[in-house]
Design a protein around this motif. Structure first.
Motif, short mmCIF file in Angstrom:
data_model
loop_
_atom_site.label_atom_id
_atom_site.label_comp_id
_atom_site.label_asym_id
_atom_site.label_seq_id
_atom_site.Cartn_x
_atom_site.Cartn_y
_atom_site.Cartn_z
N ALA A 139 25.35 55.14 73.21
CA ALA A 139 26.60 54.48 73.87
C ALA A 139 26.15 54.11 75.21
O ALA A 139 25.57 54.99 76.00
CB ALA A 139 27.66 55.17 73.53
N LEU A 140 26.91 53.09 75.78
CA LEU A 140 26.72 52.73 77.20
C LEU A 140 27.96 52.88 78.21
O LEU A 140 28.80 52.31 77.58
CB LEU A 140 25.97 51.52 77.24
CG LEU A 140 24.57 51.36 76.97
CD1 LEU A 140 23.94 49.98 76.89
CD2 LEU A 140 23.60 52.07 77.73
N GLY A 141 28.13 53.44 79.02
CA GLY A 141 29.26 53.54 79.83
C GLY A 141 29.88 52.30 80.29
O GLY A 141 31.02 52.24 80.18
N HIS A 142 29.15 51.19 80.85
CA HIS A 142 29.68 50.00 81.08
C HIS A 142 30.12 49.47 79.90
O HIS A 142 31.64 48.81 79.90
CB HIS A 142 28.69 49.03 81.30
CG HIS A 142 28.22 49.32 82.98
ND1 HIS A 142 29.22 48.85 83.81
CD2 HIS A 142 26.91 49.85 83.69
CE1 HIS A 142 28.45 49.04 85.20
NE2 HIS A 142 27.35 49.60 84.96
N VAL A 143 29.75 49.63 78.43
CA VAL A 143 30.43 48.90 77.45
C VAL A 143 31.83 49.48 76.99
O VAL A 143 32.81 49.04 76.52
CB VAL A 143 29.44 48.88 76.21
CG1 VAL A 143 30.17 48.33 74.87
CG2 VAL A 143 28.23 47.90 76.56
N LYS A 153 37.34 58.75 79.44
CA LYS A 153 37.64 59.92 80.54
C LYS A 153 36.43 60.42 80.86
O LYS A 153 36.25 61.49 81.47
CB LYS A 153 38.35 60.91 79.52
CG LYS A 153 39.73 60.48 79.02
CD LYS A 153 40.71 60.18 80.36
CE LYS A 153 42.02 59.90 79.69
NZ LYS A 153 42.85 59.25 80.60
N PHE A 154 35.23 59.86 80.64
CA PHE A 154 33.88 60.27 81.21
C PHE A 154 34.09 60.08 82.74
O PHE A 154 34.53 59.29 83.33
CB PHE A 154 32.92 59.44 80.89
CG PHE A 154 32.21 59.93 79.45
CD1 PHE A 154 31.39 61.07 79.44
CD2 PHE A 154 32.79 59.19 78.13
CE1 PHE A 154 31.01 61.50 78.23
CE2 PHE A 154 32.18 59.83 77.12
CZ PHE A 154 31.47 60.91 77.03
N PRO A 155 33.55 61.03 83.54
CA PRO A 155 33.18 60.53 85.05
C PRO A 155 32.66 59.55 85.48
O PRO A 155 31.81 58.82 84.67
CB PRO A 155 32.36 62.07 85.29
CG PRO A 155 32.44 63.02 84.20
CD PRO A 155 32.58 62.08 83.08
N ALA A 156 33.37 58.89 86.60
CA ALA A 156 32.56 57.65 87.15
C ALA A 156 31.06 57.65 87.24
O ALA A 156 30.35 56.77 87.28
CB ALA A 156 33.34 57.25 88.54
N GLU A 157 30.60 58.87 87.58
CA GLU A 157 29.11 59.12 87.75
C GLU A 157 28.39 58.59 86.68
O GLU A 157 27.12 58.51 86.89
CB GLU A 157 28.78 60.47 88.19
CG GLU A 157 29.41 61.09 89.23
CD GLU A 157 30.77 62.05 88.90
OE1 GLU A 157 30.69 63.06 88.97
OE2 GLU A 157 31.55 61.20 88.32
N ARG A 158 28.91 58.48 85.45
CA ARG A 158 28.35 58.03 84.43
C ARG A 158 27.22 56.94 84.44
O ARG A 158 26.22 57.00 84.07
CB ARG A 158 29.07 57.93 82.83
CG ARG A 158 28.36 57.46 81.71
CD ARG A 158 29.21 57.58 80.37
NE ARG A 158 28.37 57.14 79.52
CZ ARG A 158 28.97 57.11 78.35
NH1 ARG A 158 30.08 57.36 77.80
NH2 ARG A 158 28.14 56.47 77.21
N LEU A 159 27.88 55.74 85.18
CA LEU A 159 27.17 54.71 85.11
C LEU A 159 26.08 54.76 86.11
O LEU A 159 24.98 54.00 85.80
CB LEU A 159 28.41 53.67 85.55
CG LEU A 159 29.70 53.37 84.85
CD1 LEU A 159 30.46 52.01 85.72
CD2 LEU A 159 29.21 53.30 83.28
N LEU A 160 26.20 55.54 87.16
CA LEU A 160 25.04 55.53 88.23
C LEU A 160 23.77 56.46 87.40
O LEU A 160 22.86 56.07 87.69
CB LEU A 160 25.22 56.31 89.34
CG LEU A 160 24.31 56.74 90.40
CD1 LEU A 160 23.79 55.57 90.87
CD2 LEU A 160 25.04 57.28 91.69
N ILE A 161 24.19 57.53 86.76
CA ILE A 161 23.14 58.32 85.97
C ILE A 161 22.58 57.30 85.01
O ILE A 161 21.43 57.26 84.81
CB ILE A 161 23.95 59.33 85.11
CG1 ILE A 161 24.52 60.40 86.20
CG2 ILE A 161 22.96 60.29 84.26
CD1 ILE A 161 25.29 61.42 85.63
#
Length: 428
Positions: A139-143, A153-161
């Motif tokens: 699964a992708l954070g942006h989607v 509710k995932f941390p915002a850092e997910r997208l950078l990671i």
């Protein structure tokens, strides 16, 4: 790839192959990791699956099946934690995994990371031990952000990671064409790094069973149309959409029952399961109290009987990176009505093995159900096509074959192979 080079490490921080399925955080990724590891082992790989310790008394090493070990890594408290809260423990996971590798004097040819947090660990291991890695994001954070907005509710850092992992990974596995498009469009993923390899189903677990027999085993009525929804009980899966469609159906022949399999426990209670309570409100609002059966969670060994008992399997999530349940249903000879999204529009051949409808559209789903539910010939044709399609394209054996080829193609990026291949092995 020489036999001695076939020791690989899977990382799946929140989805252990040993976990019971059906809960909020247990589902497709658990199945993917378990089945792929087992099928790679049957090809001669030695697979260690590193996952987060969730019980104090869990042994460090579990010899699960031949060729596959599960390594329980200490990372935060030894208890079940929702995956949205696990990122803070990934430094510990990385350090303890590296310590285990060094202490055990293990030499992994590559790491296969599953999900963004596992990719974060894999990046650390690549930096410290120079082990290349492939990643399946699942699964992708942006989607997720597009579809869930503030509910994510995932941390915002997910997208950078994820962005860093896309750049540092040696190979990226996309589970369907939509997944590949999203990786390129949202993450600028280099196209030459991406290989589309779908999820699969186990032909030893899921296969056609006589419908009458399956209904006897499950206790479902013989002389009614059975619609099945099976999977994790979370809002994005769109179970409420199916309930609303049931209330809009115009069919006046045999009674129609919607069977919902899944949930946190075998006995669902509104007081302890908020999502079940929400869905029961939808049931009452749509006046279908007598037409919906919630079974609660079922053992995996029972699922094939529910798939086989159904006339139609329905899955209408808002979005779906892949979706394994449609494959399992089709393997049992049950046609699928699914959302025209993500992996579902890849695995379900519209008009051949089932039908695609828009998500969030109970009227469209009700219309499609009215069209097909009473047409036994059409349902049989679609079910027969479904069996052929999944057995040709989507077995775990075929998935593992494709992953093996990807691993083999990673060899040029592996700086220090464990042994020198002979000319015969290189040709293979």
């Amino acid at each position: 790839m020489n036999t001695q080079q076939k020791r690989i490490a899977f990382i799946s921080e929140h989805a252990s192959p040993l976990a019971s399925l059906g809960g909020v955080d247990t589902g497709g990724q658990n199945v993917y990791v378990a089945q792929l590891a087992k099928h790679l082992a049957s090809q001669g790989y030695q697979v260690d699956v590193f996952t987060r310790r969730e019980k104090e008394d869990a042994p460090e090493i579990v010899n699960w099946v031949r060729g596959v070990r599960v390594i329980n890594v200490t990372a935060g408290p030894a208890q079940i934690i929702i995956k949205e809260d696990i990122l803070q423990y990934m430094d510990d996971f990385r350090d303890n995994m590296i310590a285990f590798i060094i202490d055990q004097q293990l030499h992994y040819t590559l790491v296969h990371a599953n999900f963004f947090m596992s990719a974060l660990v894999a990046m650390g291991i690549k930096k410290e031990l120079d082990i290349p890695f492939a990643v399946t994001f699942h699964a992708l954070g942006h989607v997720r952000r597009i579809h869930q907005a503030e509910a994510d509710k995932f941390p915002a850092e997910r997208l950078l990671i994820e962005e860093l992992a896309v750049q540092q990974a040696d190979r990226i596995i996309a589970e369907c064409p939509q997944d590949k498009e999203d990786l390129i469009n949202y993450y600028n993923a280099p196209e030459d790094k991406i290989t589309i390899i779908p999820c699969g189903f186990s032909s030893s677990e899921f296969y056609p069973i006589d419908k009458e027999c399956a209904r006897k085993i499950t206790g479902l009525p013989q002389n009614e149309h059975i619609l099945l929804q099976l999977g994790r009980m979370v809002p994005r899966k769109g179970i409420d959409n199916v309930i609303r469609a049931l209330g809009k159906m115009k069919h006046t022949g045999k009674p129609v029952k919607l069977v919902v399999v899944g949930g946190e426990c075998e006995e669902l209670e509104e007081e302890t399961c908020p999502e079940f309570a929400r869905l029961m409100d939808v049931v009452r609002q749509n006046g279908v109290e007598g037409s919906v059966i919630f079974t609660g969670r079922k053992d995996r060994s029972e699922l094939k009987y529910y798939y086989a008992a159904a006339d139609v399997f329905i899955t209408t999530p808002w979005y779906e990176p892949f979706g394994i349940t449609p494959l399992e249903a089709m393997a049992c000879g049950t046609p699928v009505i699914g959302s025209n999204v993500g992996g579902i529009k890849y695995s379900v051949a519209d008009g051949e093995t089932g039908w695609l409808v828009p998500p969030h559209d109970p009227e469209a789903l009700a219309d499609k159900l009215d069209e097909v539910i009473g047409d036994g010939v059409e349902l049989y044709r679609a079910g027969d096509n479904a069996i052929k399609r999944v057995n040709e394209h989507f077995t775990w054996a075929e998935v593992a074959r494709q992953v093996h080829l990807l691993y083999r193609n990673m060899q040029p990026v592996i700086a220090r192979p464990l042994v020198t291949l002979s000319s015969n092995e290189q040709a293979a």
